[in-house]
Design an enzyme around this catalytic site. Structure first.
Site, PDB file in Angstrom:
ATOM      1  N   LYS A 140       0.856  -1.190   0.000  1.00  0.00           N
ATOM      2  CA  LYS A 140       0.000   0.000   0.000  1.00  0.00           C
ATOM      3  C   LYS A 140       0.892   1.240   0.000  1.00  0.00           C
ATOM      4  CE  LYS A 140      -4.099  -1.601   2.496  1.00  0.00           C
ATOM      5  NZ  LYS A 140      -4.922  -1.366   3.698  1.00  0.00           N
ATOM      6  N   GLU A 182       2.040  -2.514  17.020  1.00  0.00           N
ATOM      7  CA  GLU A 182       1.694  -3.311  15.835  1.00  0.00           C
ATOM      8  C   GLU A 182       2.281  -4.731  15.958  1.00  0.00           C
ATOM      9  OE1 GLU A 182      -0.389  -2.039  13.634  1.00  0.00           O
ATOM     10  OE2 GLU A 182      -0.113   0.146  13.684  1.00  0.00           O
ATOM     11  N   LYS A 224       2.388 -10.605   8.536  1.00  0.00           N
ATOM     12  CA  LYS A 224       1.757  -9.648   7.619  1.00  0.00           C
ATOM     13  C   LYS A 224       1.830 -10.181   6.181  1.00  0.00           C
ATOM     14  CE  LYS A 224       0.791  -5.092   6.121  1.00  0.00           C
ATOM     15  NZ  LYS A 224       0.945  -3.652   6.175  1.00  0.00           N
ATOM     16  N   ASN A 242      -6.470  -4.689  11.266  1.00  0.00           N
ATOM     17  CA  ASN A 242      -6.996  -3.442  11.851  1.00  0.00           C
ATOM     18  C   ASN A 242      -7.430  -3.600  13.302  1.00  0.00           C
ATOM     19  OD1 ASN A 242      -6.657  -1.872   9.514  1.00  0.00           O
ATOM     20  ND2 ASN A 242      -8.452  -2.832   8.598  1.00  0.00           N
ATOM     21  N   HIS A 262       0.216   7.181  16.011  1.00  0.00           N
ATOM     22  CA  HIS A 262      -0.709   6.156  15.534  1.00  0.00           C
ATOM     23  C   HIS A 262      -0.661   4.907  16.425  1.00  0.00           C
ATOM     24  CE1 HIS A 262      -2.775   3.435  12.820  1.00  0.00           C
ATOM     25  NE2 HIS A 262      -1.724   2.643  12.865  1.00  0.00           N
TER      26      HIS A 262
HETATM   27  N1  NAD Z   1       1.475   1.419   3.692  1.00  0.00           N
HETATM   28  C1  NAD Z   1       0.989   0.823   4.755  1.00  0.00           C
HETATM   29  O1  NAD Z   1       0.543  -0.337   4.712  1.00  0.00           O
HETATM   30  C2  NAD Z   1       1.041   1.530   6.061  1.00  0.00           C
HETATM   31  C3  NAD Z   1       0.829   0.826   7.253  1.00  0.00           C
HETATM   32  C4  NAD Z   1       0.953   1.515   8.455  1.00  0.00           C
HETATM   33  C5  NAD Z   1       1.293   2.864   8.464  1.00  0.00           C
HETATM   34  N2  NAD Z   1       1.485   3.521   7.275  1.00  0.00           N
HETATM   35  C6  NAD Z   1       1.843   4.939   7.247  1.00  0.00           C
HETATM   36  O2  NAD Z   1       3.110   5.086   7.883  1.00  0.00           O
HETATM   37  C7  NAD Z   1       3.193   6.398   8.417  1.00  0.00           C
HETATM   38  C8  NAD Z   1       3.760   6.326   9.808  1.00  0.00           C
HETATM   39  O3  NAD Z   1       5.038   5.761   9.743  1.00  0.00           O
HETATM   40  P1  NAD Z   1       6.079   5.913  10.928  1.00  0.00           P
HETATM   41  O4  NAD Z   1       5.426   5.555  12.200  1.00  0.00           O
HETATM   42  O5  NAD Z   1       7.284   5.192  10.513  1.00  0.00           O
HETATM   43  O6  NAD Z   1       6.294   7.497  11.022  1.00  0.00           O
HETATM   44  P2  NAD Z   1       7.327   8.502  10.326  1.00  0.00           P
HETATM   45  O7  NAD Z   1       7.735   8.048   9.001  1.00  0.00           O
HETATM   46  O8  NAD Z   1       6.738   9.854  10.454  1.00  0.00           O
HETATM   47  O9  NAD Z   1       8.591   8.415  11.320  1.00  0.00           O
HETATM   48  C9  NAD Z   1       8.462   8.820  12.650  1.00  0.00           C
HETATM   49  C10 NAD Z   1       9.556   9.816  13.050  1.00  0.00           C
HETATM   50  O10 NAD Z   1      10.781   9.125  13.278  1.00  0.00           O
HETATM   51  C11 NAD Z   1      11.825   9.710  12.520  1.00  0.00           C
HETATM   52  N3  NAD Z   1      12.745   8.620  12.214  1.00  0.00           N
HETATM   53  C12 NAD Z   1      12.556   7.621  11.347  1.00  0.00           C
HETATM   54  N4  NAD Z   1      13.540   6.724  11.444  1.00  0.00           N
HETATM   55  C13 NAD Z   1      14.385   7.173  12.391  1.00  0.00           C
HETATM   56  C14 NAD Z   1      15.580   6.675  12.959  1.00  0.00           C
HETATM   57  N5  NAD Z   1      16.078   5.488  12.597  1.00  0.00           N
HETATM   58  N6  NAD Z   1      16.199   7.403  13.905  1.00  0.00           N
HETATM   59  C15 NAD Z   1      15.661   8.586  14.314  1.00  0.00           C
HETATM   60  N7  NAD Z   1      14.516   9.104  13.847  1.00  0.00           N
HETATM   61  C16 NAD Z   1      13.880   8.395  12.892  1.00  0.00           C
HETATM   62  C17 NAD Z   1      11.125  10.303  11.333  1.00  0.00           C
HETATM   63  O11 NAD Z   1      11.896  11.288  10.703  1.00  0.00           O
HETATM   64  C18 NAD Z   1       9.871  10.856  11.987  1.00  0.00           C
HETATM   65  O12 NAD Z   1      10.146  12.080  12.618  1.00  0.00           O
HETATM   66  C19 NAD Z   1       1.816   7.010   8.349  1.00  0.00           C
HETATM   67  O13 NAD Z   1       1.768   7.963   7.324  1.00  0.00           O
HETATM   68  C20 NAD Z   1       0.911   5.825   8.010  1.00  0.00           C
HETATM   69  O14 NAD Z   1      -0.208   6.189   7.232  1.00  0.00           O
HETATM   70  C21 NAD Z   1       1.366   2.875   6.104  1.00  0.00           C
HETATM   71 ZN    ZN Z   2      -1.506   0.619  12.290  1.00  0.00          ZN
END
Ligand code: NAD
Ligand code: ZN
Length: 364
Positions: A140, A182, A224, A242, A262
């Protein structure tokens, strides 16, 4: 290093999991052309970009786009920034995009790759626990629209996913907890033995012990991948992923995006799903206590915000994407390790859960 194959016919791909993979060139065989565009953000670039470029520079023409950091930048404007770079540097149909970052960067890079010249290759290098176990698996991709989260997107599978567990050392603690919610979810919906593993090792996992993390990430991706292979476009079993999310999305929306991570909202949402499952007689109070204990050990919230009324929950839950024909469909636990999607529950029981407040979990 461990390897896991996601089985999707001619779109199958491997996930590599291990320590220090950023420097080990594991992705090079999956880059078919000469051109590469790395997409990352301002936080991750100073930490990891040079290590990635150093391994690719000798073999490929490497360009880089550094986007601003944050969910508020997950939009079409930033997709255009990626297209600008691709066109400016004359990338052709054989180019490969590499997403170096969390879920935001992964979703945007995948979507840009799905659209550029009607689809080019991409590779995921997820750097948050959440993106390693969730968003980088399943294909996705997309961006947010001012009127709805993830409303513009496409299914597009990567060539491979490279998970370097060492990058979690720089991740903020709250982000680690958010990803862990998760991981716990996979145990709850699919595999009680995996939940036992998490219970036995939660302190080591939160303390970033590499061998434990590698195992937990491997099993999470495996679950997954199995679910996605059975239901790539979410007609059925994929909806089980979900668990806690319909409640969680309501919390995220009510509090304003960004106030709760989230995964934090999913933590509280998982407790609400467990509480309702108990009220319906599916699981026992001691199961609920067990779920509460592992969520607490991962430093996750176990109750929704006090300011949220039952009416507010219902209002927000009925606009969730997962609602079909006006009835709220929820993922509930039939047992620890076994979940169902159902709208077949009494509204009174749901009300009891929504009104439980601090007594959530003291359900039967
Ligand atoms: N495609 C899918 O199936 C799917 C599933 C779940 C979530 N998502 C999406 O994923 C997003 C959330 O992803 P996330 O939780 O990774 O958030 P994110 O990508 O915003 O990362 C979280 C924070 O951590 C920082 N960061 C990342 N890696 C780091 C590291 N190694 N060291 C220090 N800082 C770091 C980032 O810069 C950011 O500030 C949402 O937009 C959500 O919709 C997509
Ligand atoms: Zn989730």
């Amino acid at each position: 290093m461990q390897t896991l194959k996601v089985e999707l016919g001619d779109r199958s791909y491997p996930i590599f999991i291990g320590q220090g993979l950023l420097d080990r060139g594991v992705m090079a065989p999956y880059i078919t052309g000469k051109q590469v565009l790395i997409v990352t953000n301002e936080t991750i670039a100073p930490l990891y970009l040079s290590r990635l470029t150093a391994t690719l520079d000798k073999q490929f023409n490497v360009d880089v786009v550094v986007l601003p950091d944050g969910e508020q930048y997950k939009n079409l404007e930033q997709i255009n920034t990626i297209f600008d770079a691709l066109l400016d540097k004359r990338h052709n149909r054989t180019t490969t995009l590499i997403a170096l970052g969390g879920g935001v960067i992964g979703d945007m890079t995948g979507f840009a790759a799905a659209c550029y010249q009607r689809g080019v290759s991409f590779i995921q290098v997820p750097t948050t626990l959440l993106s390693q176990v969730d968003s980088s698996v399943g294909g996705k991709t997309g961006v947010n629209h001012p009127l709805g989260k993830n409303m513009i997107g496409a299914f597009h599978q990567p060539q491979c996913v490279v998970i370097d567990t060492d990058v979690l050392n720089t991740l903020p603690e709250a982000e680690l907890s958010a990803g862990m919610s998760e991981v716990i979810k996979y145990g709850l919906i699919y595999d009680e033995a995996f939940l036992c593993y998490l219970e036995d090792h939660i302190d080591g996992l939160m303390g970033l012990q590499s061998d434990l993390l590698e195992q937990a990430i491997f099993r999470s991706c495996e679950i997954k991948a199995e679910v996605v292979a059975q239901d790539e476009r979410e007609g059925g079993i994929r909806a089980l992923l979900n668990l806690g999310h319909t409640f969680g999305h309501a919390i995220e929306t009510d509090q304003g995006y960004g106030a709760w991570l989230h995964g934090e909202a999913v933590g509280a949402g998982t407790m609400m799903a467990a509480d309702l499952s108990c009220r319906l007689g599916y699981i026992t109070p001691s199961d609920v206590e067990r779920i509460q204990n592992i969520l607490e050990a991962a430093n996750l919230p176990i109750t929704p915000p006090e300011s949220m009324s039952a009416e507010r929950f219902v209002e927000l839950m009925t606009v969730d994407k997962k609602v079909i024909d006006g009835s709220i469909r929820l993922v509930l636990l039939k047992a620890v390790g076994d979940a169902i999607v159902t709208s077949d529950f009494s509204p009174e029981k749901l009300q009891e859960t929504l009104q439980a407040g601090r007594d959530l979990g003291n359900c039967c």
